[in-house]
Write a protein that holds these residues in place. Structure first.
Motif, PDB file in Angstrom:
ATOM      1  N   TYR A  62      23.706 -42.534  28.038  1.00 14.41           N
ATOM      2  CA  TYR A  62      23.607 -41.365  28.906  1.00 14.41           C
ATOM      3  C   TYR A  62      24.917 -41.156  29.659  1.00 14.41           C
ATOM      4  CZ  TYR A  62      22.376 -38.025  32.422  1.00 14.41           C
ATOM      5  OH  TYR A  62      22.384 -36.910  33.208  1.00 14.41           O
ATOM      6  N   ARG A  66      27.106 -37.899  28.778  1.00 14.09           N
ATOM      7  CA  ARG A  66      27.176 -36.882  29.829  1.00 14.09           C
ATOM      8  C   ARG A  66      28.611 -36.681  30.306  1.00 14.09           C
ATOM      9  NH1 ARG A  66      26.371 -35.380  35.464  1.00 14.09           N
ATOM     10  NH2 ARG A  66      24.775 -33.767  35.522  1.00 14.09           N
ATOM     11  N   ARG A  80      16.897 -33.040  35.581  1.00 12.13           N
ATOM     12  CA  ARG A  80      16.416 -32.427  34.343  1.00 12.13           C
ATOM     13  C   ARG A  80      16.996 -33.142  33.123  1.00 12.13           C
ATOM     14  NH1 ARG A  80      18.526 -29.759  30.528  1.00 12.13           N
ATOM     15  NH2 ARG A  80      17.292 -28.415  29.207  1.00 12.13           N
ATOM     16  N   GLU A  81      18.319 -33.330  33.131  1.00 15.17           N
ATOM     17  CA  GLU A  81      18.971 -33.955  31.986  1.00 15.17           C
ATOM     18  C   GLU A  81      18.481 -35.377  31.765  1.00 15.17           C
ATOM     19  OE1 GLU A  81      23.280 -31.656  32.236  1.00 15.17           O
ATOM     20  OE2 GLU A  81      23.197 -33.806  32.518  1.00 15.17           O
ATOM     21  N   TYR A  82      18.432 -36.161  32.843  1.00  8.12           N
ATOM     22  CA  TYR A  82      18.058 -37.563  32.678  1.00  8.12           C
ATOM     23  C   TYR A  82      16.593 -37.701  32.272  1.00  8.12           C
ATOM     24  CZ  TYR A  82      18.194 -42.584  33.179  1.00  8.12           C
ATOM     25  OH  TYR A  82      18.146 -43.929  32.909  1.00  8.12           O
ATOM     26  N   LEU A  84      14.819 -35.556  30.446  1.00  5.80           N
ATOM     27  CA  LEU A  84      14.772 -35.243  29.009  1.00  5.80           C
ATOM     28  C   LEU A  84      15.413 -36.362  28.193  1.00  5.80           C
ATOM     29  CD1 LEU A  84      15.605 -31.439  29.013  1.00  5.80           C
ATOM     30  CD2 LEU A  84      13.461 -32.511  28.298  1.00  5.80           C
ATOM     31  N   PHE A  85      16.517 -36.896  28.680  1.00 11.10           N
ATOM     32  CA  PHE A  85      17.205 -37.981  27.988  1.00 11.10           C
ATOM     33  C   PHE A  85      16.278 -39.180  27.816  1.00 11.10           C
ATOM     34  CE2 PHE A  85      20.288 -41.412  27.487  1.00 11.10           C
ATOM     35  CZ  PHE A  85      21.235 -40.837  26.664  1.00 11.10           C
ATOM     36  N   TYR A 135      19.725 -34.147  21.765  1.00  8.30           N
ATOM     37  CA  TYR A 135      20.600 -34.017  22.932  1.00  8.30           C
ATOM     38  C   TYR A 135      21.256 -32.639  22.956  1.00  8.30           C
ATOM     39  CZ  TYR A 135      20.580 -39.174  23.367  1.00  8.30           C
ATOM     40  OH  TYR A 135      20.248 -40.494  23.493  1.00  8.30           O
ATOM     41  N   TRP A 138      18.319 -29.928  23.690  1.00  9.66           N
ATOM     42  CA  TRP A 138      17.568 -29.884  24.932  1.00  9.66           C
ATOM     43  C   TRP A 138      18.254 -30.479  26.152  1.00  9.66           C
ATOM     44  CZ3 TRP A 138      13.988 -31.600  20.833  1.00  9.66           C
ATOM     45  CH2 TRP A 138      13.211 -30.546  20.355  1.00  9.66           C
ATOM     46  N   VAL A 139      19.168 -31.429  25.999  1.00  8.78           N
ATOM     47  CA  VAL A 139      19.725 -32.109  27.164  1.00  8.78           C
ATOM     48  C   VAL A 139      21.063 -31.494  27.573  1.00  8.78           C
ATOM     49  CG1 VAL A 139      20.465 -34.306  28.160  1.00  8.78           C
ATOM     50  CG2 VAL A 139      18.549 -34.261  26.558  1.00  8.78           C
TER      51      VAL A 139
END
Length: 169
Positions: A62, A66, A80-82, A84-85, A135, A138-139
């Motif tokens: 991650y 990122r 949100r990102e984490y 989904l990750f 990724y 969606w991420v």
């Protein structure tokens, strides 16, 4: 779509895949080392050892993805990102655990070689293909993605300055 924009899209994809591969290669080593330490040295079972190693490697992934692989993509918030990750890595872990489970409980294999081939080669390989696609989807969103635009507008209304992309593509 003209040839120039098509070429540019392929160059961007190749660039992202190369960076994802470097981060993934490092995290793969972390995954293999931790899973073998857990299983071979500490005597933890196959599925538990792979779960621990995936959590450690996914955390490294991650950070690398990122802040390097997809740094040019829109930021839609750490939470949100984490979230989904973590969900997508749980699916990737499920793929690896399925491979390990089939090897151990269906094929009745129990050697260290079988553990590494099933979990760290086949399972991680299939999971990596899934994660790269997921990724990007969606991420780490393209800046023109409607969700990314919505988050950028919300941040602008709140007076938050968006981070500038690091480096050029």
């Amino acid at each position: 779509m003209d040839d120039g924009s098509r070429r540019s899209r392929w160059q961007l994809l190749a660039h992202e895949m190369a960076k994802f591969g470097v981060v993934g290669g490092f995290c793969y080593l972390v995954d293999v080392l931790v899973s073998n330490l857990c299983h071979g040295v500490l005597g933890i079972g196959w599925l538990s050892a792979k779960t621990v190693s995936t959590i450690v490697a996914a955390t490294c992934a991650y950070i690398g993805n990122r802040h390097w692989s997809f740094t040019h993509r829109a930021r839609t918030g750490l939470r949100r990102e984490y979230t989904l990750f973590v969900i997508l890595n749980a699916i990737g872990l499920g793929i690896a655990l399925a491979c390990l489970g089939i090897a151990r409980y269906v094929l009745d294999l129990n050697s260290v070689l079988a553990f590494n081939l099933a979990g760290n080669v086949v399972g991680t390989g299939l999971g990596t293909i899934f994660r790269f696609w997921a990724y990007k989807r969606w991420v780490f969103l393209h800046p023109d993605d409607p969700k990314a635009v919505l988050h950028a507008e919300t941040d602008a209304r709140r007076g938050q300055r968006l981070p500038e992309p690091v480096g050029r593509l």
